[in-house]
Structures are given as C-alpha cells and as structure tokens.
Design a protein around this motif. Structure first.
Motif, PDB file in Angstrom:
ATOM      1  N   HIS A 233      32.953  26.969  42.859  1.00  0.00           N
ATOM      2  CA  HIS A 233      34.092  27.890  42.889  1.00  0.00           C
ATOM      3  C   HIS A 233      35.372  27.166  43.295  1.00  0.00           C
ATOM      4  O   HIS A 233      36.455  27.501  42.831  1.00  0.00           O
ATOM      5  CB  HIS A 233      33.811  29.041  43.851  1.00  0.00           C
ATOM      6  N   ILE A 245      39.616  34.257  39.029  1.00  0.00           N
ATOM      7  CA  ILE A 245      39.720  35.659  39.448  1.00  0.00           C
ATOM      8  C   ILE A 245      38.955  36.540  38.462  1.00  0.00           C
ATOM      9  O   ILE A 245      38.170  37.397  38.860  1.00  0.00           O
ATOM     10  CB  ILE A 245      41.193  36.098  39.498  1.00  0.00           C
ATOM     11  N   ARG A 246      39.157  36.278  37.154  1.00  0.00           N
ATOM     12  CA  ARG A 246      38.494  37.114  36.155  1.00  0.00           C
ATOM     13  C   ARG A 246      36.990  36.936  36.178  1.00  0.00           C
ATOM     14  O   ARG A 246      36.251  37.830  35.825  1.00  0.00           O
ATOM     15  CB  ARG A 246      39.032  36.776  34.768  1.00  0.00           C
ATOM     16  N   ALA A 247      36.565  35.726  36.600  1.00  0.00           N
ATOM     17  CA  ALA A 247      35.122  35.496  36.663  1.00  0.00           C
ATOM     18  C   ALA A 247      34.518  36.172  37.888  1.00  0.00           C
ATOM     19  O   ALA A 247      33.329  36.043  38.152  1.00  0.00           O
ATOM     20  CB  ALA A 247      34.831  34.011  36.692  1.00  0.00           C
ATOM     21  N   GLY A 248      35.344  36.869  38.632  1.00  0.00           N
ATOM     22  CA  GLY A 248      34.813  37.631  39.748  1.00  0.00           C
ATOM     23  C   GLY A 248      34.702  36.854  41.043  1.00  0.00           C
ATOM     24  O   GLY A 248      34.090  37.301  41.999  1.00  0.00           O
ATOM     25  N   ILE A 249      35.293  35.673  41.085  1.00  0.00           N
ATOM     26  CA  ILE A 249      35.290  34.931  42.344  1.00  0.00           C
ATOM     27  C   ILE A 249      36.311  35.567  43.273  1.00  0.00           C
ATOM     28  O   ILE A 249      37.431  35.876  42.861  1.00  0.00           O
ATOM     29  CB  ILE A 249      35.649  33.457  42.094  1.00  0.00           C
ATOM     30  N   ASN A 250      35.921  35.756  44.513  1.00  0.00           N
ATOM     31  CA  ASN A 250      36.868  36.301  45.472  1.00  0.00           C
ATOM     32  C   ASN A 250      37.776  35.155  45.927  1.00  0.00           C
ATOM     33  O   ASN A 250      37.526  34.475  46.919  1.00  0.00           O
ATOM     34  CB  ASN A 250      36.117  36.900  46.652  1.00  0.00           C
TER      35      ASN A 250
END
Lengths: 360, 354, 333, 251
Positions: A233, A245-250
């Motif tokens: 990440h 961000i779009r891949a859902g990483i905070n």
C-alpha cells in the motif's frame, strides 16, 4: 532479417549489461571507493575500521529507514533529526531522574528508553494528521514540527546535554559480541578479565552489538516494505494516490501510520544515541541529519516523486556516504572536498535514475 | 443562488487577507507591548536584517511557482560573499582604489554567481533531475568550493568603504543641526541623537525585488512562469520553451542569492561559506505564508514580502521583548503550520474572491 | 463549523503570543529609572555561555544591576548575532553590553554604532580585531576584553598531556571551526607546547563544526589512520566529548590519554570514570561576573577599567576532581 | 497532391518499441478524418509528431503542399496546426483568456519601452471568439479550475479557433462530456469543417466519428491497416479492423 535480428539481440544484450551496471552502480561505486581508499588511507582496509563505520552508521541507517517509507509515499520528513534529539534528551532525562532517585540501573534504562520511544510517536502522529487529514504539504508540516520539537527539547535540557547517566548504557551501546585476546583469552559481550591497559590495543573485537541491532530493525523494515500489505500500500500511495483511494486503501490512515513510523524510527535512533554516547544529546542546529538521510535514500534509488525506493537501496546509500566520509578522513583529505563529492554523487544517482526509469 | 450570508463573507475576507491581518495584529501587539519596537530604529532593524530573506524569498518565489524548490540559495549566497570579498581584497591589495575594487568585484561576482543557477537549471530542465536533489547537490558543491576558496577562515580585510556602504544610510539627521546624505555628518559626537534614515542595502534590495515583482506580475515571462507551474504539458503544447524558461528561473534564483551574498559582504565585511545557510528555510516558509503552494502555479512577490515581514516582525518583536529562545522555536513552528492550515481550509473561498 | 473553529484558533494563537508579551511588558514598567541595565549577548547556544549567564545574573543580583539576556544565537556567525544584538539594543535604556563577538571584524561596525549612541561595550570570551584595545585603532572603543588566555591554556594543556604521556608519542587535535578566534588560539598554543618536546608530534587537526557526532567519526578515523596515537586534545566540549566517546568505542580507554577543554558535567563524569584524563575548566561564570563588576565600578565609581582582564583557568585531574573547592568550576546553569 | 496535410512513412521508436511504423495519410481542406484504433495502436504518437511534441525517427510531413520540418509545438502552431488534447492542456491556475492566449500573449508597451501583458485586449478578443462559437462562460476572469468539463473543452476549442487554425487535431474531444455537451462539440466540428478547416479526430466513440468524419483511418500496433470512406463502411467492419479480425480471416 536474421542479421538484423542478431544485431537487435546484441543491442539488447549490451543494454542489459548497461542496465545491470546502472542498477548496481552504488554497489560498484562502493567497491571502487574501497579499492581507492585502501591504497590512499592507512588503516582503511581493516576489520576494526569497517566495524567503526557500521557502528557510526547505526543512527543514519535508522533515519534513512524512516525517510525511505516517507519518500516512497511521495512525502518528505524534515523533522526526523530533531525528533531524534527530542527522544534522546527525553529518555536520558527520565533515566537520569530515576537513576539519581535510587532506581536500579537496568530499571531506569528500560523505563527511560521505552518512554522516550513512546513520546517520540507524538510528533509523528501530529505530522501524519496534518498531512493526511488537513492536506498540509509534508515539507511544511514537518518543518513546523522541526521547530516545535527543537524548542521543546531545548526547554527540557536548557541547552546542556543530559549527563550523569548510568555507565551501563555506554557499555551496552559500545559492546561487541566477541572479544579475542590473541593467544590468551576470549569472551562474549564483555572484555575478558585481566586485560591490562597496555595490552588493550591487541584486543580484537568482533561484531558490534549495534550492528546486530541495526540488522534486526532493518530486516523488519525490509520485510514490512517488501512482503506485507502495508508495504504494498505504501508503494501504491506513492505511485498513484487516486488509484490507491479508489482501490479502497485507507490512505489517510496509512499516511498517519507512515509518519508515525518515521517518528518512531527517529526516536529509536535517539534512544540508541543515548546508548552510544552515554549522554542525552539535543540535535545541533547545523547537523542536517534529515538532509543526509534524504540524500542516502535518493542514492539508494528512491524518487522524490514517490512510488520508488527500497530499504536495501537506502542502506547502500548510507554506507556509500559513510565510507566516502571515512575514507576521505583517513586519507587526510580536506573535509571540504567531501561536500563536493556528495553533491556530485547525488547528481549521478539521479541522472542514472532518469536514464533508466524502470530499474528500481 | 442567494448572496452569501454575512458570516460566510467574513470568512472569505479572513481567508483571503489573513496574512495581512496577522501582520497588522502582530505589529499592533508588539508596538504596545515591547519597548522600542515601533520606533524608527525598530522598523529599520526589521527591514535592514530582513534583506537576506527578502532577496532569498523572491528567489524562491520564482522557483516555487514553477513547482520546484531551490535549496542551494543559502550557500550560493555564501559563495557570492566569498567570491566578492576575494576579488575586492585582491584588487585593493594590488593598488586599485576601493571604489573601483568594489564596483569591479560586485559586477564580476554578479556574473560568476549566475553559474550555479545555470547548472541547476540545466540539471532540472534538461536532465530532469528533481529540483530538490539538483539544488541540494548544488548546495553541497557550492559549500565545498566556498570553503576551499577560503580554507575555512572567513575572508576579511575588506576596504573600509565596503563597510560604509553596507552599514550606511541615505539620510542622516542631527535634529536641529545638520542634514546630510550618504555620509555621516562629521560634526556628530558621541551620545548625541543622530537619526539615520533608510539603509542603503534596503533600497538596493527593494529596487531589485520591485523589478522582478513587476516581471512576474505583468510580463509574458511571468505569465509563462505561472503556466509552467500550473500545467507543464499545457505550457509545452502552447509552444512555450519550457526548458529554457526553467533554466532562466534557476538563474534568476541564483541572481537573487548572489545579490544577497554581496549585501552580506558589504554589511559584515567578511565572506563566509555558511553566510546564508540559516535563511534558506525561513525564505521558503515566507513564500508559503505568502500564499504560494509547493505544488506550483501559485504565489506572488508581494505575498512573499508579506510573509517575510510576518517572520521578521515576529523575530524582531520577540527579541526586543525578550521571549526565551526556546519558546521562539516553538512559536515559529506553530505559526508556520497554522499558516498552511488556513490556506488549506479556505481554498475555494479564496478563489471565488478572485 | 470547522472554519469558525479555525478563526477561534487564530485568535487564541495571537492571544498566546500576546500574553507573555503583556507579562514581559509589565515587568519592564516596574523597573526603576536610576538602576544600571546591562545586556548580555552570547556567541552561540552552548553550555559555556549558559554558565556565563549564571555568573552574570548572580553578580548582578548582588550589585543591584538589571540584566537583559538576549536570544541565544542558534549558530556561530555575525548574520545570526548582529540582528539579535540590534534588537536587544533597541529596547533602550541599556548602559553596557557584554558580548562575545562572533567575528573579529564584522562586529566592529554595529558595536561602534551602539558605542556612538552612548552605550559601553565589554567583549567577553572573544574579541574584536586582535583583542588589544589599548592601542588606538578602529576597534579600540570597548571598555575591556575579558576572557581566557586561550594560547596560554593550549600550551598548559600540552605540558600536562606531555607529562602524562612521558614526553613522547603522537597526539591528535579535534577542534570546532577555523573561524572561531578563541578556539584557534587553543590549537596554536597546544601546537607550540607540543613542539617543545622533541619526541612528540601532532599528527592531525580535524574540524567538527560543533557537531559531536562528527567529532566522534573524525577521531575514530584518525585512530585508524594512526594507530599509535597516544594523546588527544579536544578543544571544546563538543570536540572533547566526541573524542572521548570515539576512544571508548575503539576500546582504547586508558591507552589513549584525553585532554579536554571546557568542564561540562559529562566530561567531569568521564574524568571520574577514567575515560578522560585532563579537563581544563575556563571560568565562564567568573568572566561574566567580572564583566558585571567592572561595568558597575566604571559607572558608579568612575573606575578605570583595564583593557584586558584574564581570569585564568583550572585543571581538573583524577586527583582533584572530587575536591569540594573544584565543584564550582563545573559548567552549570 | 492537393492534400492540406499529408504525412509519408512516419516512424517513431521508443527504445526497442516501434510505436508508429511507416504510416502515411492525407487530409483535405474542409475534410474530417477519423483516426481509429485500440489503445496502444499509435494514434496519439502519430498526432504528437504532427503537432511537434515528438520528433519523428523517419518519414516526411507535408503541409499546404510543401515539406515542413516540425521541430517543436511552436513550429506547428505558427503554421496553423492546432491540437486539442484529451487532457485539454489548460493551465488550471490561469484564467480563461490567459489560457486562450497562452504562449502567444498580446503585449503592450508602457512608458514606451517596457512590454507588459495587455489584459484588456486579450479579454475582449476572447469574448469575441466565444461569442462567435456561441459558448457561454460566466466570467473570463475565472480560473479554469472552476469550470465544468464542457466549458473547458469549449475554451480549448475557442483557443485554437482564435488562432486561425487551418488544421485541427482533436484527441477524444467528447470523452469526458455529458450528452448535451457532446452534441455541442460535434456541432462545432461541423461548423469548423464548413469553414474549410482540415480536421483529424481521434475517438473511441464510433457513433461520434461516423456522424462527423468523411473518411476513416484505422491503425493497429503502430501500422496503418485500412482506410475507408465513411459512407462505404459500417461500424461492424471498422470494429473488426480495429481488433484485427479481418486480417485473421484473410490469412
């Protein structure tokens, strides 16, 4: 057609060779430096000298490790040098107070070191929140923290190094795994008994404990960056923040972790510095530790645009700069040439990086 | 679409003019609370010692608008102070009159001082080295070369005239008695009130800053600088010669650093490698407080000067007041972060106000 | 909401900066008009000057003199010190400035300007020009120079160290910065001292620019290049601390004798533990006290101040380090 | 002969990769040519060579019947070859009229010698061209950052029109737009065509291309694989050419 093909494959071979040189240029450079210095510097090519180099590099290895993570995310941390001083003075102060208050050596050392480490997390968390949540540019946020930690550190120690610490600290910090007195004695972790002052020059020391320490920490960091989701990440954020961000990483939380980790490693460097020197050192204004660490990380193949860099590269970067410094000192060359050399090496590093963008 | 409510309009106002308001508030506070702040002397101290960050700040403004950063300005300043001192001393020792030695020395240094900037520009523009690294390397190289030139000992023995220019004023007044220009009245004696008005170096700096502020604001060159910072691709496709432009930007930066170095030499009659080392971060901070973004495309010379003044007033005010050194570090750090936070919180409001 | 919060924070911040100003301002109101006010402008933020400040404050309290201590410069150089000097002087009502000039020539003009305004100057620790104010020159205006005789000190250190080493062997110097006059005096004196012993030799001088870590690295490198070094002279606290730590790390404690300049607590402890062998203690507190005392005498009694006051120094050795008499020479705030 | 713009055997390599291989094509005045191909087919590289962003490794470019040497974007612009990129290439931190005049700012002299930007002139001229194209933007002093996608596209088009484009290259002009805005842009293309301007249009939206283009050129893997008159072909055939089904059948 066939001729053309072989021509092309020859060209590719050559290109591969050039790329190999480019990829390992820092290693090759280190080797070159070592060859040159072993001719020019008396005493350069010796076990004790290399042990000195790695021992003295410990602090810088930790700082470069910290900076590696930050730079991979595309940020920069200018506060590491002063967070190091902050934790050094803080832990030394606690050790000093406890020790003079009658606590045992070990208890005060352990409590002091741990509290120094914990306190060093605070500036990191603040950095992270400012950068991730409030989108303050890392350069500015960490520069602000630079001033704040420096001010607080100096307020605690009033401009004096914290001393009167237990002597055990330096013993641990400067100990070696193995001591050998040729033909006489051998012992682990402490100097063999009965070695008199006159003979001390003949004592052989092998494997400084500090090396053990830095190997442990750096291995963990290497693993963290290379083999874990956290590391993956980190690269993703540096490569393309939106994609991350779009891949859902905070991303926000991750960045806070990164700056906290950076501060923690700087804190670790500070605590180690207490062990190494036996006093709590505030960071002098002109030490420029952070710039050294950034330079090492860039030499190690990282890009300030983010997304690139590795722990091993950064280690090589630190070693290159430290060997250069040590070799020039031993060869008796004026320190001023060192600045010039560092500048030129940095430029080489980046130009190689530009010429071969897909290497690292 | 209603017109904005009052409190929102107030917020826009605060967001847009916070730096100016901060400066005014700061000045008012210090003039009430620290003795000797709001005096001719106090104000001249702010400007006289501010020249270094005014000049370096202007240098950084140009670079930062293009999205770069120049870390070498501090040591280019030191380099220039040494080169000018060396040339002047050499000329003076070989019998050239002080006035000529200084003039020749200054002109030559102005030319030599462009070299590091030109190299920076080549590295950044042609070889695409990130500005942070290119200029950091230049920092190390100029530092090394400067120290080699002087072997670690500051250059000295400059003619007295240098001192007189660097620490001189435009107007001297002994109230009720004498008014003289450029030279201290010979009639003055110790303990008598002597008003010294407008330091030479401040005038010199502001002429330079004014010229380049104008260039940035009003000319094609300035417009292209913003365009490059906003969108390099757009600039390239619009036919702007981005490489040449960027090279020029770093040369301008170097030019300002060199001017600062020459002023240093005149002020302190020495040349010292780390003469400007301490001003680098201050100047970047001033640019950011002045509304520039490190991501490029934004910033003005006026804003930078405002930022410099905020810092200079703060420093001088706290010093005159006698706040402890350690507290000062903390205060400056907090204010810096705060400055950027404000910028982050009001961006849309500020742009609507444009 | 967030934005209102930030405006509130802004106001609080301004108030936070403002309040101490109020306090400081009020204090100044209370001060009487006829008292003397002396200002102290140190050279750099380090324990030597902090200790000097203590001496100044103690003596001033005893004599009833007001003391203003300026901001401590964060690094060594006129560009940092002169603005601080001017800002301190701008407070007004200062009778005398005690300053450690950070440049022998750059400070002449600003100090002369203050002198012309009627303020007296005493330079402490470092000086203007060549430090001789008794002959007519453009820098002869200060009342006095009060500081250690660095060359003599360096020479004495050389003698002591030579004696400990049995007048033979190689020695090495670690020092700060070639542009600090006081420190260069020590190096010069030490070299002269060593030159008197035919079997001794100075094998190197390194400049650590006041960074202890650097001093340590340089000393280790020197020990590596010259394994037969038997003595080291660290010319100030950073040099000495770095040097002895390098020796500890090389495991040569006892085999290499270390002479150090400046008596910080750390160096005194190291002396007790046998890691350092000789500590020269300057008397910063006494320098400060003397400056205040002479200034006071000058204003109140019209005394003639000697142009040069040399307060001497003390040597700490393993024998006397625990003497109660000696404890006052340790640098403390 | 007779083509407004013609390229012959253009080739561009990046390291070992041949991005554009021996491509030739021509466009008449008042004609719209659709350039089609899958991602990586070399369309963008081809037009970038025409607009001066890349320098070709081989081949020739003819404009108005003469061979021309396009070294950089300024060369192309000065000949009247304008390009509107997919990312629009606008400086978001500058306002509308500054972008229209970017790189070719109108200057005036003050005090008889110092050249400064003539903001008023640039503002008035920009208003004129926007009016001519029937484009509405609240204020020309607004920064691009505050405009919508369609407004940005309009600014980019008006910018090229203002400079008397003889030839226009449009890279995905409708990709990021809403339906109404797409129609508006296609209308603009037809308007420009009727004014005698040659146009190359790159688009993935076959529907758009078919509605405006006179001729279609299809590229695959850096090679020009086919050329069709729009009226004589249909989307299915074109899709086949793009993905390479036709060639597979032939072999």
């Amino acid at each position: 057609m066939i001729l053309e093909n072989s021509e092309i494959s020859g060209r590719i071979d050559l290109q591969k060779k050039i790329e190999a040189v480019a990829k390992y240029w820092s290693l090759i450079f280190i080797a070159l430096l070592m060859i040159i210095f072993s001719f020019t510097g008396k005493g350069f090519l010796s076990l004790s000298n290399f042990q000195n180099i790695v021992h003295l590099s410990t602090v810088f290895l930790l700082l470069a490790g910290a900076e590696t993570f930050v730079i991979i995310t595309g940020g920069i941390d200018l506060s590491i040098g002063f967070i190091m001083g902050f934790s050094s003075v803080f832990s030394a102060k606690i050790i000093q107070v406890m020790y003079s208050g009658g606590a045992s050596e070990m208890v005060s050392i352990v409590v002091g070191s741990i509290s120094g480490l914990i306190l060093s997390l605070i500036p990191g968390i603040v950095n992270g929140i400012l950068i991730a949540k409030y989108r303050v540019p890392p350069f500015i946020a960490t520069l602000g923290m630079w001033g704040i930690t420096n001010g607080i550190t100096l307020k605690i120690c009033q401009g004096f190094p914290i001393s009167s610490l237990p002597p055990k600290l330096v013993e641990i910090g400067n100990s070696y795994l193995l001591y050998i007195m040729p033909h006489k004695a051998m012992s682990f972790f402490r100097i063999p008994p009965g070695v008199a002052d006159e003979n001390i020059r003949n004592l052989i020391r092998i494997f400084p404990s500090s090396l053990f320490f830095s190997i442990t920490v750096l291995t963990i960091l290497w693993h963290l960056l290379k083999n874990t989701k956290f590391g993956q990440h980190t690269y993703a954020i540096g490569g393309n923040m939106d994609a991350a961000i779009r891949a859902g990483i905070n991303v926000k939380r991750h960045l806070i972790y990164i700056y906290t980790l950076s501060a923690f490693l700087s804190g670790l460097a500070g605590v180690f510095n207490v062990f190494q020197t036996g006093i709590g050192n505030f960071t002098p204004y002109n030490a420029m530790y952070e710039l050294f660490a950034i330079a090492a990380v860039v030499i190690g193949g990282a890009s300030l645009m983010g997304g690139k860099g590795s722990i091993i590269g950064s280690i090589l970067g630190v070693l290159l700069l430290k060997i250069l410094e040590n070799g020039l000192q031993i060869s008796g060359i004026e320190p001023f040439y060192r600045f010039i050399a560092v500048g030129i090496i940095l430029i080489i590093a980046v130009i190689i990086d530009q010429l071969f963008p897909d290497l690292f | 679409m209603q017109s904005l409510p009052l409190n929102k309009r107030m917020l826009i106002f605060v967001g847009k003019y916070w730096a100016l308001m901060f400066l005014i508030l700061e000045t008012i506070l210090f003039s009430f609370l620290s003795h000797g702040f709001l005096t001719l002397r106090g104000i001249q101290i702010i400007f006289f010692f501010g020249t270094a960050i005014f000049l370096l700040g202007t240098a950084e403004t140009f670079v930062i608008i293009t999205g770069g950063i120049d870390l070498s300005v501090g040591f280019i300043m030191g380099f220039a102070s040494i080169v000018s001192a060396k040339i002047i001393v050499a000329l003076a020792n070989s019998g050239v009159s002080p006035a000529w030695s200084i003039s020749i020395g200054v002109v030559l240094t102005m030319l030599i001082g462009l070299i590091p900037g030109y190299i920076n520009g080549l590295l950044v523009a042609r070889l695409r080295v990130p500005p942070f690294i290119a200029t950091f390397s230049m920092l190390a190289v100029t530092h090394g070369v400067s120290e080699l030139l002087i072997q670690g000992v500051p250059a000295k023995n400059l003619p007295y005239l240098a001192n007189a220019i660097g620490n001189g004023y435009f107007i001297y007044i002994i109230p009720g008695k004498v008014v003289s220009f450029f030279n201290k009245p010979t009639a003055s004696f110790r303990g008598e009130t002597l008003l010294e008005i407008i330091p030479n170096v401040v005038v010199f700096s502001f002429i330079l800053i004014g010229i380049f502020g104008f260039i940035l604001k009003r000319t094609k060159f300035g417009q292209h600088t913003y365009a490059i910072g906003g969108n390099v691709d757009a600039a390239i496709r619009a036919g702007i010669n981005v490489k040449r432009h960027l090279t020029l930007i770093y040369v301008i930066s170097s030019f300002f650093a060199t001017s600062a170095g020459i002023i240093y030499m005149l002020k302190y009659v020495t040349g010292k490698a780390d003469a400007g080392a301490g001003f680098l971060l201050d100047s970047i901070v001033a640019v950011v407080i002045g509304g520039a973004s490190l991501y490029g495309g934004k910033g003005t010379v006026g804003g930078t000067i405002l930022g410099c003044l905020i810092l200079a007033v703060l420093e001088t005010g706290l010093r005159i007041m006698g706040v402890s050194t350690f507290d000062k570090y903390i205060a400056v750090g907090v204010i810096l972060i705060f400055a950027v936070l404000i910028d982050q919180f009001f961006p849309e409001l500020i742009h609507k106000g444009d | 909401m967030k934005k209102i919060f930030f405006v509130v924070v802004a106001l609080l911040l301004i108030a936070a900066v403002g309040l101490p100003v109020f306090a400081a301002g009020q204090k100044e109101e209370e001060k009487g008009k006829k008292e003397l006010t002396f200002a102290f402008v140190p050279g750099i933020a380090d324990p030597f000057y902090y200790t000097m400040e203590r001496g100044i404050r103690e003596k001033a309290k005893e004599l009833g003199v007001n003391i203003i201590v300026s901001e401590y410069p964060k690094s060594w150089g006129p560009e940092v010190q002169v603005p601080i000097l001017e800002a301190t002087a701008a407070r007004g009502n200062i009778d005398l400035i005690m300053i450690a000039p950070t440049s022998v020539d750059a400070l002449i003009a600003p100090l002369k300007k203050l002198y012309d305004q009627g303020i007296e100057i005493i330079t402490v620790d470092t000086y203007l020009g060549d430090g001789d104010y008794s002959k007519p020159s453009e820098y002869s205006f200060p009342l006095a120079y009060i500081g250690t005789d660095n060359e003599l000190g360096g020479k004495k250190v050389a003698e002591h160290l030579a004696k400990m080493l049995g007048y033979k062997g190689k020695v090495y110097i670690n020092t700060t910065n070639p542009d600090v006059s006081s420190v260069m005096g020590r190096v010069k004196g030490f070299k002269e001292g060593i030159a008197e012993f035919p079997n001794m030799e100075v094998v190197g001088v390194d400049y650590n620019l006041d960074v202890q870590q650097k001093a340590q690295e340089q000393t280790l490198a020197a020990l590596q290049a010259h394994p037969d070094i038997v003595g080291i002279f660290g010319t100030n606290l950073y040099s000495a601390q770095g040097a002895y730590q390098a020796v500890v790390q090389a495991g040569l404690t006892g085999a290499v004798k270390i002479a150090s300049w400046d008596a910080t607590e750390d160096l005194i402890n190291a002396l007790k533990e046998g890691k350092v062998d000789l500590v020269l203690a300057q008397k910063p507190a006494e320098i400060g006290a003397l400056a205040v005392e002479w200034g006071y005498k000058y204003f109140k009694e019209g005394a003639k101040v000697p142009k040069k006051v040399i307060p001497g120094f003390e040597f700490f050795t393993r024998e006397n380090v625990n003497d109660p008499e000696m404890q006052k020479y340790i640098y403390r705030k | 002969m007779g083509y407004l713009l013609e390229v012959k055997n253009l080739t561009k390599r990046f390291g070992g990769l041949v991005a554009v291989n021996n491509v030739s094509l021509g466009v008449n005045a008042g004609e719209v040519v659709g350039l089609l191909g899958d991602n990586g087919a070399g369309k963008s590289t081809l037009i970038k060579m025409i607009s001066g962003v890349y320098k070709p490794d081989g081949g020739k470019i003819f404009f108005q019947g003469r061979e021309v040497n396009i070294e950089n974007p300024m060369d192309a612009l000065s000949m009247g070859i304008e390009t509107i990129y997919q990312d629009l290439a606008l400086a978001e931190n500058l306002n509308v009229y500054s972008n229209i005049f970017l790189g070719r700012e109108k200057l005036k002299k003050i005090l008889g010698l110092i050249k400064v930007l003539d903001h008023d002139y640039m503002m008035q001229e920009s208003e004129k061209v926007l009016k001519r194209l029937d484009i509405q933007i609240p204020s020309l002093k607004n920064k691009i950052r505050m405009l919508s996608g369609g407004q940005r596209q309009a600014v980019a088009i008006s910018r090229s029109i203002y400079w008397d484009a003889k030839f226009l290259i449009m890279d995905e002009p409708t990709a990021a737009l809403g339906i109404a805005e797409q129609k508006k842009v296609l209308d603009l293309v037809n308007l420009l065509k009727s004014q005698g301007i040659g146009i190359i249009i790159i688009s993935h939206q076959l529907h758009d291309v078919f509605s405006v283009a006179d001729r279609l050129v299809i590229m695959r893997r850096g090679v020009k694989v086919a050329e069709r008159i729009t009226k004589e072909t249909n989307p299915d055939e074109v899709v086949g050419l793009i993905v390479g089904a036709e060639t597979v059948e032939q072999t």
